[in-house]
Design an enzyme around this catalytic site. Structure first.
Site, PDB file in Angstrom:
ATOM      1  N   ASP A  35       0.845  -1.188   0.000  1.00  0.00           N
ATOM      2  CA  ASP A  35       0.000   0.000   0.000  1.00  0.00           C
ATOM      3  C   ASP A  35       0.882   1.241   0.000  1.00  0.00           C
ATOM      4  OD1 ASP A  35       0.927  -0.236   2.559  1.00  0.00           O
ATOM      5  OD2 ASP A  35      -0.978  -0.899   3.372  1.00  0.00           O
ATOM      6  N   LYS A  57      -5.474   1.582  -2.281  1.00  0.00           N
ATOM      7  CA  LYS A  57      -6.795   2.159  -2.524  1.00  0.00           C
ATOM      8  C   LYS A  57      -7.584   1.291  -3.486  1.00  0.00           C
ATOM      9  CE  LYS A  57      -5.033   5.479  -5.953  1.00  0.00           C
ATOM     10  NZ  LYS A  57      -3.724   4.953  -6.099  1.00  0.00           N
ATOM     11  N   MET A 171       1.519  10.248  11.778  1.00  0.00           N
ATOM     12  CA  MET A 171       0.120  10.473  11.383  1.00  0.00           C
ATOM     13  C   MET A 171      -0.470  11.669  12.131  1.00  0.00           C
ATOM     14  SD  MET A 171      -1.216   6.539  11.272  1.00  0.00           S
ATOM     15  CE  MET A 171      -0.390   5.942  12.726  1.00  0.00           C
TER      16      MET A 171
HETATM   17  N1  SAH Z   1       5.221   1.731   9.778  1.00  0.00           N
HETATM   18  C1  SAH Z   1       5.564   3.085   9.408  1.00  0.00           C
HETATM   19  C2  SAH Z   1       4.592   4.094   9.961  1.00  0.00           C
HETATM   20  C3  SAH Z   1       3.211   3.932   9.400  1.00  0.00           C
HETATM   21  S1  SAH Z   1       2.123   5.190   9.930  1.00  0.00           S
HETATM   22  C4  SAH Z   1       7.001   3.380   9.851  1.00  0.00           C
HETATM   23  O1  SAH Z   1       7.581   2.620  10.612  1.00  0.00           O
HETATM   24  O2  SAH Z   1       7.550   4.376   9.400  1.00  0.00           O
HETATM   25  C5  SAH Z   1       2.274   6.360   8.632  1.00  0.00           C
HETATM   26  C6  SAH Z   1       2.926   7.612   9.140  1.00  0.00           C
HETATM   27  O3  SAH Z   1       4.338   7.453   9.150  1.00  0.00           O
HETATM   28  C7  SAH Z   1       2.687   8.838   8.299  1.00  0.00           C
HETATM   29  O4  SAH Z   1       1.463   9.449   8.596  1.00  0.00           O
HETATM   30  C8  SAH Z   1       3.850   9.709   8.706  1.00  0.00           C
HETATM   31  O5  SAH Z   1       3.617  10.306   9.949  1.00  0.00           O
HETATM   32  C9  SAH Z   1       4.936   8.696   8.899  1.00  0.00           C
HETATM   33  N2  SAH Z   1       5.779   8.572   7.706  1.00  0.00           N
HETATM   34  C10 SAH Z   1       5.963   7.470   6.968  1.00  0.00           C
HETATM   35  N3  SAH Z   1       6.831   7.711   5.964  1.00  0.00           N
HETATM   36  C11 SAH Z   1       7.199   9.002   6.081  1.00  0.00           C
HETATM   37  C12 SAH Z   1       8.076   9.847   5.360  1.00  0.00           C
HETATM   38  N4  SAH Z   1       8.752   9.409   4.291  1.00  0.00           N
HETATM   39  N5  SAH Z   1       8.210  11.135   5.765  1.00  0.00           N
HETATM   40  C13 SAH Z   1       7.551  11.599   6.839  1.00  0.00           C
HETATM   41  N6  SAH Z   1       6.709  10.838   7.570  1.00  0.00           N
HETATM   42  C14 SAH Z   1       6.539   9.562   7.198  1.00  0.00           C
END
Ligand code: SAH
Length: 513
Positions: A35, A57, A171
């Site tokens: 996703d 999606k 998030m």
């Molecule tokens: N499992 C993921 C997090 C999933 S929740 C991890 O470990 O990174 C999704 C959130 O992660 C987004 O809303 C944002 O807050 C953050 N996120 C993921 N990739 C990002 C990126 N490249 N830059 C900034 N925030 C990021």
């Protein structure tokens, strides 16, 4: 291999931040369920025949519900497939990986977890913010912004606001007003440093730093978008000195190639796939350093063909010359030697020619040092050289199903008895059609073609979107490719002196935009 589900962390965006283990399972997967990936380049590592399932999606633009994703994972595993469930960052950091693992356990389906580099730590690092720092912050707390809407529910703000360590909110961009408000209401100083980082570790990374008192305004005027995360704490101040990544990006943005989209259509060769780490030649990094966005979309599917090769090997003593026209041909040739347990000593009387630098290198890797390689690498030049050799006789041209025609008819005219040996087939790679059309529609500045067949394939795959190539500058690897493209009514703007992909890139860098 046993059917299994691999819960794999894809890292925060930069494909270089994949783990070796992730690369390995992605390359072998039968099915990849993914996703909102920050970088689709990662999917290029998949086998051509791997099934790619986007659960980001649905056609109605809503995300696929978790229960349905669970069902998809189970169904594919029960069909006997090796399934990769690819998730941004780390699968167990707000990735719902735990829920999927529990479901699989309940179903009795084996799984493995391959942790990824989480955005919570790597994105601040790319913004020059160490999440802990001696004498500044000795603890790290990671929150989800989803739970931040209420004042006291889920997150106890009285406690959070008192924490001395670094606070990371994932998030949280949409809830940033609540987060800031709660921290202030429950006692954090308005002077507390805070940073918001969007699209971290990608070419579009942008960081806004401020204080709790002024960050809202700054975020609004910088038009920050998701995915973004929030860092709160004194470590944010370090980014003034340690901002290594965006500084590099900004230097690149001042350059001529900044933001230019360059399409490369050739395939990765097998040996690059084997190392898994080299996505494209080093020169591509030079383009990226100059600020360009490189889109690699292999439009050709190359599969070895052994029928002709086996016949050739049986009668190898009847041939005076073997001519190789590409490295793919050389690879199939040696695979055929292996398959037939053909002893290399039987090649001692046949002379060998290669049409290009890459082909020669590939032969030399197998300890065959060609007798003839034209300085300017084209079929026609090779022909001239062979004529100078004054040798006539039987020639086998080891080439693709659609290649070698010009060379073979030239050889025949010159008195050789030439025979085409189909060593591999070139077909349009239909699995890449959607991505190709999407990338073409977003606009391309330079399109690179490394063989007539890459151009033919793109014509087949792109449909009407091929028109977008007309407004791009077209680069062709050599005269044969150039001629083939021009025959279709497209103008070729760039042709390098050295007929290799690296040669094209160097020419582009030399000329600028
Ligand atoms: N499992 C993921 C997090 C999933 S929740 C991890 O470990 O990174 C999704 C959130 O992660 C987004 O809303 C944002 O807050 C953050 N996120 C993921 N990739 C990002 C990126 N490249 N830059 C900034 N925030 C990021």
């Amino acid at each position: 291999m046993e059917a299994k589900v691999f819960l794999v962390g894809a890292g925060p965006g930069d494909p270089g931040l994949l783990t070796l283990k992730a690369v390995e399972v992605i390359r072998h997967a039968d099915s990849i369920v993914y996703d909102r990936l920050a970088n689709h380049e990662i999917l290029e590592l998949a086998r051509d025949d791997a099934e790619l399932v986007d659960v980001g999606k649905r056609p109605d633009r809503h995300p696929v519900p978790q229960e349905e994703i669970n069902r998809i994972l189970a169904k594919k595993a029960l069909e006997g497939k090796r399934v990769v469930r690819l998730k941004g960052g780390d699968p167990f950091v707000f990735g719902r990986g735990g829920e999927e693992a529990l479901f699989l356990t309940k179903m009795g389906i084996p799984f493995e977890v391959i942790p990824g580099i989480t955005s919570a730590i790597a994105v601040p690092a790319y913004a020059g913010i160490p999440v802990t720092h001696r004498n500044t912050s000795s603890a790290l707390h990671i929150f989800t912004g989803h739970a931040c809407a209420q004042r006291t529910e889920d997150i106890d703000w009285r406690i959070v606001a008192k924490l001395d360590g670094t606070l990371i909110f994932l998030m949280g961009l949409r809830k940033i007003d609540k987060i800031v408000e709660n921290l202030l209401v429950y006692g954090k100083s308005p002077e507390t440093p805070i940073a918001v980082i969007m699209e971290g570790t990608t070419l579009r990374q942008k960081t806004v730093c401020g204080r709790l008192s002024d960050i809202m305004e700054k975020v609004r005027s910088a038009a920050m978008k998701n995915p973004a995360l929030i860092v709160v704490g004194d470590v944010v101040n370090l980014s003034k000195d340690l901002d290594w990544y965006e500084k590099g990006l900004n230097r690149a943005r001042e350059r001529e190639m900044s933001g230019k989209r360059i399409l490369i259509t050739g395939s990765l060769s097998e040996e690059d796939k084997d190392t898994g780490m080299r996505f494209l030649p080093q020169e591509v990094a030079l383009l990226k350093n100059e600020g360009a966005e490189v889109i690699h979309c292999p439009v050709l599917k190359i599969s070895p063909a052994y029928h002709d090769l086996e016949e050739l090997l049986e009668k190898i003593e009847c041939f005076d010359w073997l001519i190789f026209t590409s490295k793919n041909g050389v690879e199939s040739f040696f695979a055929a030697l292996g398959k037939k347990r053909f002893d290399a000593r039987r090649l001692k009387n046949v002379r060998i020619a290669a049409t290009g630098a890459r082909t020669r290198e590939m032969l030399e890797e197998h300890f065959l040092f060609p007798d003839v390689v034209p300085e300017e690498y084209t079929s026609l030049n090779l022909l001239e050289m062979l004529e100078q050799e004054k040798s006539v006789g039987n020639v086998a041209v080891v080439t693709s199903d659609i290649g070698g025609e010009e060379l073979i008819s030239g050889l025949r005219r010159a008195g050789f008895c030439a025979r085409k040996v189909v060593a591999y087939k070139n077909e349009p790679n239909y699995e890449k059609r959607d991505r190709l059309v999407r990338e073409l529609d977003r606009g391309i500045d330079i399109a690179i073609f490394t063989s007539p067949s890459t151009f033919r394939s793109i014509q087949v795959l792109a449909g009407e979107s091929i028109e977008k190539i007309k407004s791009a500058r077209i680069a062709a690897i050599g005269p044969t490719t150039k001629k083939a493209i021009e025959k279709e009514g497209f103008k070729v703007d760039i042709m390098p002196e050295e007929h290799t992909l690296e040669g094209i890139i160097r020419e582009i860098l030399k000329r600028g935009m």
